[in-house]
Scaffold this active site. Structure first.
Site, PDB file in Angstrom:
ATOM      1  N   PRO A   2      -6.433  32.361  22.281  1.00  0.00           N
ATOM      2  CA  PRO A   2      -6.315  33.624  21.525  1.00  0.00           C
ATOM      3  C   PRO A   2      -4.828  33.849  21.106  1.00  0.00           C
ATOM      4  O   PRO A   2      -4.089  34.673  22.077  1.00  0.00           O
ATOM      5  CB  PRO A   2      -6.973  34.705  22.215  1.00  0.00           C
ATOM      6  N   GLU A   3      -4.399  34.024  19.928  1.00  0.00           N
ATOM      7  CA  GLU A   3      -3.411  34.807  19.150  1.00  0.00           C
ATOM      8  C   GLU A   3      -4.126  35.812  18.554  1.00  0.00           C
ATOM      9  O   GLU A   3      -5.209  35.959  18.541  1.00  0.00           O
ATOM     10  CB  GLU A   3      -2.361  33.773  18.574  1.00  0.00           C
ATOM     11  N   HIS A  93     -17.231  30.157  35.511  1.00  0.00           N
ATOM     12  CA  HIS A  93     -16.038  30.884  34.980  1.00  0.00           C
ATOM     13  C   HIS A  93     -16.735  32.179  33.985  1.00  0.00           C
ATOM     14  O   HIS A  93     -16.054  32.512  33.065  1.00  0.00           O
ATOM     15  CB  HIS A  93     -15.305  29.774  33.949  1.00  0.00           C
ATOM     16  N   ARG A 112      -9.308  29.698  33.041  1.00  0.00           N
ATOM     17  CA  ARG A 112      -7.973  29.656  33.665  1.00  0.00           C
ATOM     18  C   ARG A 112      -7.938  31.146  34.569  1.00  0.00           C
ATOM     19  O   ARG A 112      -6.772  31.049  35.153  1.00  0.00           O
ATOM     20  CB  ARG A 112      -6.935  29.398  32.917  1.00  0.00           C
ATOM     21  N   ARG A 155      20.587  40.064  19.211  1.00  0.00           N
ATOM     22  CA  ARG A 155      19.877  39.146  20.450  1.00  0.00           C
ATOM     23  C   ARG A 155      20.150  37.725  20.531  1.00  0.00           C
ATOM     24  O   ARG A 155      20.242  36.964  19.293  1.00  0.00           O
ATOM     25  CB  ARG A 155      18.168  39.286  20.084  1.00  0.00           C
TER      26      ARG A 155
END
Length: 280
Positions: A2-3, A93, A112, A155
């Site tokens: 997922p993004e 899971h 995971r 930055r």
DNA sequence: CGGCAAACCTGCGAGC
DNA sequence: TGCTCGCAGGTTTGCC
């Protein structure tokens, strides 16, 4: 999985079955995810009604009618599955089941275990520790070129590094950073601080565009399904550069044999894909 | 303070 | 076939 586009796809898939539903039973089989599931998660949610299912960056927010909000993050491998029939026996899971009063089961699975489920009861969920430091949601009104340029100013890190940082913009990850920079024609190696003015305009527009396109496609399905009803997203077929090392650049008219096509290299431990001819 | 590698986990595909 | 290695969509930590 997922993004932002995948999480949004999950949100849209869950909304019809969860919004306005009362939760009857919440089964927690494993508490040890990235952060432990609170011991009172089930008791706080059971009997309450889901008012809305929202999203902040990559977090799903289950807002209940008793002022509790469940925060869900899918991590790297998390997904949700809707079962309108009795669900199959849980595998190792399958960590949490949310069961509604009409016996729809929404199952959270995460091999995971980089994902998390936690609870906020403060009435100010956006001040929650996990959400407080997030930058603007790139599809919200708070996100624009001026805002992006201000957050990149000074930055020293690479533009890729800055965009991967959820404090800059919240919701991009490894795929959509590569894709956004490709569409904007900006090299991932460029210093973040140098992305100002016209470049920031192009980048902000590219980010919005790539996320919007990906959401329209139901997200990207790299390994398994994205949508909770089992539908596959298909945005992976529209990737310009991600996972396409050695292939010709889709936007280039230059000589592939000479340019070598799309390159892959590792930047702070993650693969970056780009076209050196188009991205400067 | 900023930037980067490592750590947290499991699964899968490639290559030997 | 079966093993090992490298890699995977994220985030936090701790070290320079």
């Amino acid at each position: 999985m997922p993004e932002l586009p995948e999480v949004e796809t999950v949100r849209r898939g869950l909304a019809p079955v969860l919004e306005n539903a009362h939760l009857k039973t919440v089964v927690v089989r494993r508490e040890k995810l990235r952060i432990p599931i609170p011991g009172d998660l089930a008791s706080r949610l059971e009997g309450a009604r889901v008012v809305t299912i929202g999203r902040r960056a990559k977090y799903l927010l289950l807002e209940m009618d008793n002022a509790a909000v469940a925060l869900i993050h899918l991590g790297m491998s998390g997904h949700m599955t809707i079962y309108k029939e009795p669900p199959p026996p849980p595998g190792p899971h399958d960590h949490v089941d949310f069961i509604t009063e009409n016996d729809v089961c929404v199952r959270f699975t995460d091999p995971r275990r980089f994902g998390l489920i936690t609870l906020d009861t403060s009435d100010h969920v956006h001040e929650h520790k996990l959400l407080r430091h997030l930058g603007p949601d790139p599809l919200s009104n708070e996100f624009n070129a001026i805002e992006l340029a201000a957050r990149l100013k000074g930055r020293a890190t690479s533009i890729k590094g800055a965009l991967m940082d959820q404090k800059t913009v919240a919701g991009l990850g490894n795929i959509y950073v590569s894709e956004s920079l490709f569409r904007a024609g900006i090299s991932p190696k460029r210093k973040a601080a140098s992305v100002q003015g016209g470049r920031a305009e192009k980048l902000a527009a590219a980010i919005r565009e790539v996320l919007t396109d990906a959401i329209s496609a139901g997200g990207s399905s790299l390994r398994d399904h994205v949508s909770p009803d089992g539908e596959l997203g298909y945005f992976q077929h529209q990737f310009g550069v991600y996972g396409r090392e050695g292939e010709p650049c889709p936007g280039c008219t230059c000589d592939w044999a000479k340019s070598g096509g799309i390159r892959r290299f590792v930047q702070s431990g993650r693969s970056t894909y780009y076209c050196p001819a188009r991205q400067r």
